[in-house]
Design an enzyme around this catalytic site. Structure first.
Site, PDB file in Angstrom:
ATOM      1  N   TRP A 232       0.763  -1.174  -0.049  1.00  0.00           N
ATOM      2  CA  TRP A 232      -0.153  -0.030   0.033  1.00  0.00           C
ATOM      3  C   TRP A 232       0.936   1.334   0.054  1.00  0.00           C
ATOM      4  CZ3 TRP A 232      -5.001   1.825  -0.304  1.00  0.00           C
ATOM      5  CH2 TRP A 232      -5.128   2.966   0.108  1.00  0.00           C
ATOM      6  N   MET A 233       0.388   2.290  -0.623  1.00  0.00           N
ATOM      7  CA  MET A 233       0.951   3.709  -0.715  1.00  0.00           C
ATOM      8  C   MET A 233      -0.271   4.701  -0.787  1.00  0.00           C
ATOM      9  SD  MET A 233       2.536   5.358  -3.982  1.00  0.00           S
ATOM     10  CE  MET A 233       4.399   5.409  -3.862  1.00  0.00           C
TER      11      MET A 233
ATOM     12  N   ASP B 166      -0.495   9.388   0.739  1.00  0.00           N
ATOM     13  CA  ASP B 166       0.172  10.601   0.612  1.00  0.00           C
ATOM     14  C   ASP B 166       1.755  10.756   0.313  1.00  0.00           C
ATOM     15  OD1 ASP B 166      -2.356  10.874   1.682  1.00  0.00           O
ATOM     16  OD2 ASP B 166      -1.409  11.483   3.676  1.00  0.00           O
TER      17      ASP B 166
ATOM     18  N   GLN C  83       3.394   7.460   2.413  1.00  0.00           N
ATOM     19  CA  GLN C  83       2.693   6.739   3.409  1.00  0.00           C
ATOM     20  C   GLN C  83       2.632   5.181   2.911  1.00  0.00           C
ATOM     21  OE1 GLN C  83       0.583   7.797   6.579  1.00  0.00           O
ATOM     22  NE2 GLN C  83       2.605   8.809   6.442  1.00  0.00           N
TER      23      GLN C  83
ATOM     24  N   GLU D 256      -6.728  18.072   5.535  1.00  0.00           N
ATOM     25  CA  GLU D 256      -5.643  16.962   5.358  1.00  0.00           C
ATOM     26  C   GLU D 256      -4.456  17.455   4.576  1.00  0.00           C
ATOM     27  OE1 GLU D 256      -7.428  13.078   4.681  1.00  0.00           O
ATOM     28  OE2 GLU D 256      -7.325  12.777   6.807  1.00  0.00           O
TER      29      GLU D 256
END
Ligand code: FRU
Length: 505
Positions: free
Chosen positions: A48-49, A51, A67, A228
């Site tokens: 997973w990736m 930001d 992330q 965010e």
């Protein structure tokens, strides 16, 4: 500046990074064979990736962190993945930079959340959010990590360095963005004040002791419920605040242009705009290149709380999820709006240039095109709206008998529609925006197609980043003009087909 990490802390961090790296290494060769892997967008080697984090130029290289969940293709257990580049388009993957390793940042539903980095003397210094959920209560605090070589990081022994001020919401206090002004360090952190979205501002002389300077700016109830990934930076003689607002309908990346008063630490804005209007572009971060350009990348995906969200696409079936957008250069236009274009370095990836010349797309006749392999390409169009008498032009991409992606340019009503209702089996819907014309009344469009995404730059001010997971055999490209003829000039280039073409490892 005296940063210090105990030997025990270092060993704990090394152990967690080692474990995470092993997890990724165990599958990355198989993952690299996935049929939806991008050709020229930066992806995690596996899993997973989200930001972009800590985007910076340090000791001769661009560093881009992100992330990352190194254990599965779903969001959880946040680490900082890491890649670096000399030119923004060819990347080297590095060991994971940050892993949850301390009581303040170790949490399956949390970990090392988003943040930013600055070059301080010979060091690269990161500020990230430690997110904890304990007994159902969420708290977010800002923590410091640093590195001498840009690859190996240590966490400051006295973390966290910023606790949530009393007037703000400790469950929503994240994503610090640091910069230097004069001799002082500043950082903005997204939060909420009395339920209203805001950015808090802090000031420091040494990156360790931070003084709360109040609320930089707030949404006054009009700009979503939480901002965010805020980014705050000077552009020409103005300042830009950009963020990804939660709960603002289809708007997911907004910018405000205005003035910064460093005496009061308040930002007053006059112009508002949208950074990207596609389905998939979130949490962008900018950095200043050595030549002064402001470069931005965003996460090319969306969250499940967004109104149009229908899934993360087909990639998780291949044990990976998401990629970064291509790098964009942003400037401030005379119209007071941000202007976007692909970073010039994207030209390094071009091959097989084709000048398709002046094309007349006659009314209701499909005009087929071959540009490179019709999947990995850049297509530049200049549409002469003075000679065009059509009402609209449809650009069909990744077309086959069973799949189709359509970009409709409605000249009559000056509206652009990106339609991915038939792009693949999972990503659905249409997105519509006003069509921005050039000052001479014509229309220019740059289209980047990769294995599983389309990125559009229309005029100076509209970008649309959209994931699509079409089959390889969906590779027809054609134009169709309605209500008359469309006259356009086209250029195209083949772009890299395989991640091996843009990664050194
Ligand atoms: C935005 C975000 C950030 C947070 C990170 C966690 O996409 O929710 O606010 O720091 O993702 O992965």
């Amino acid at each position: 500046m005296e940063f210090y990490q105990t030997e025990a802390d270092k060993q704990r961090l090394d152990r967690q990074i080692g474990r995470a790296t092993q997890s990724v290494n165990a599958v990355k060769d198989i993952v690299a064979q996935g049929r939806f892997r991008q050709g020229y967008h930066l992806m995690p080697p596996a899993y997973w990736m989200n930001d972009p984090n800590g985007f910076v130029y340090f000791k001769g290289r661009y560093h881009l962190f992100y992330q990352h969940n190194p254990y599965s293709a779903v969001w959880a257990n946040m680490h900082w993945g890491h890649a670096s580049s000399e030119d923004l388009v060819h990347w080297t993957h590095h060991p994971i930079a940050l892993a949850p390793s301390e009581p303040y940042d170790t949490c399956f539903r949390g970990g090392c959340y988003s943040g930013s980095s600055v070059v301080a003397g010979e060091k690269l210094v990161i500020l990230y959010t430690a997110n904890l959920v304990e007994h159902g209560v969420q708290t977010q605090k800002q923590c410091l990590a640093w590195s001498d070589d840009g690859i190996h990081f240590s966490k400051y022994h006295n973390n966290p360095v910023i606790d949530c001020p009393k007037e703000l919401d400790a469950a929503n206090f994240r994503d610090p963005k640091i910069w230097k002004h004069g001799n002082l360090w500043y950082c903005v952190v997204a939060s909420k004040i009395n339920g209203d979205a805001c950015c808090a501002i802090f000031r420091s002389t040494d990156l360790i002791q931070w003084e709360y300077k109040g609320v930089l700016v707030r949404g006054e109830g009009k700009l979503g419920s939480m901002w965010e990934c805020p980014d705050f930076f000077p552009l020409e003689d103005k300042y830009v605040l950009q963020f990804s607002p939660m709960n603002l309908g289809v708007y997911k990346t907004i910018y405000l242009v205005g003035d910064m008063d460093y005496d009061t630490c308040r930002f007053t804005w006059k112009t508002k705009g949208e950074i990207d209007a596609g389905f998939d572009f979130y949490g962008p971060q900018t950095m200043q290149a050595p030549d002064g350009r402001r470069i931005m990348v965003g996460w090319q995906n969306a969250w499940d709380w967004m109104p149009w969200f229908s899934g993360f696409g087909a990639a998780p079936m291949e044990n990976w999820c998401s990629c970064m957008s291509i790098p964009r250069e942003i400037t401030l236009g005379k119209d007071g709006l941000l202007h976007f274009k692909p970073a010039d370095e994207m030209k390094l990836l071009r091959s097989s240039a084709q000048d398709l010349g002046l094309l007349k797309c006659a009314k209701e006749i499909k005009q087929n095109l071959t540009v490179g392999d019709n999947i990995h390409f850049e297509l530049h169009l200049d549409i002469d709206l003075h000679l065009t008498n059509a009402d609209s032009l449809q650009i069909h991409i990744r077309h086959s008998d069973f799949e189709d992606t359509v970009i409709q340019l409605d000249f009559k009503n000056q509206v652009l529609t990106f339609d991915r209702s038939h792009s693949d089996f999972c990503m659905k819907g249409t997105m519509t925006r006003p069509l921005p014309l050039n000052s001479d009344g014509n229309l220019s469009l740059d289209l980047f197609s990769d294995t599983s995404s389309i990125e559009l730059f229309v005029g100076d001010t509209l970008c649309m980043d959209c994931a699509i997971f079409a089959e390889n055999k969906s590779n027809k490209l054609f134009f169709e003009s309605f209500g008359g003829d469309t006259i356009l000039n086209a250029h195209s280039w083949q772009m890299p087909r395989n991640e091996k073409d843009i990664t050194n490892n």
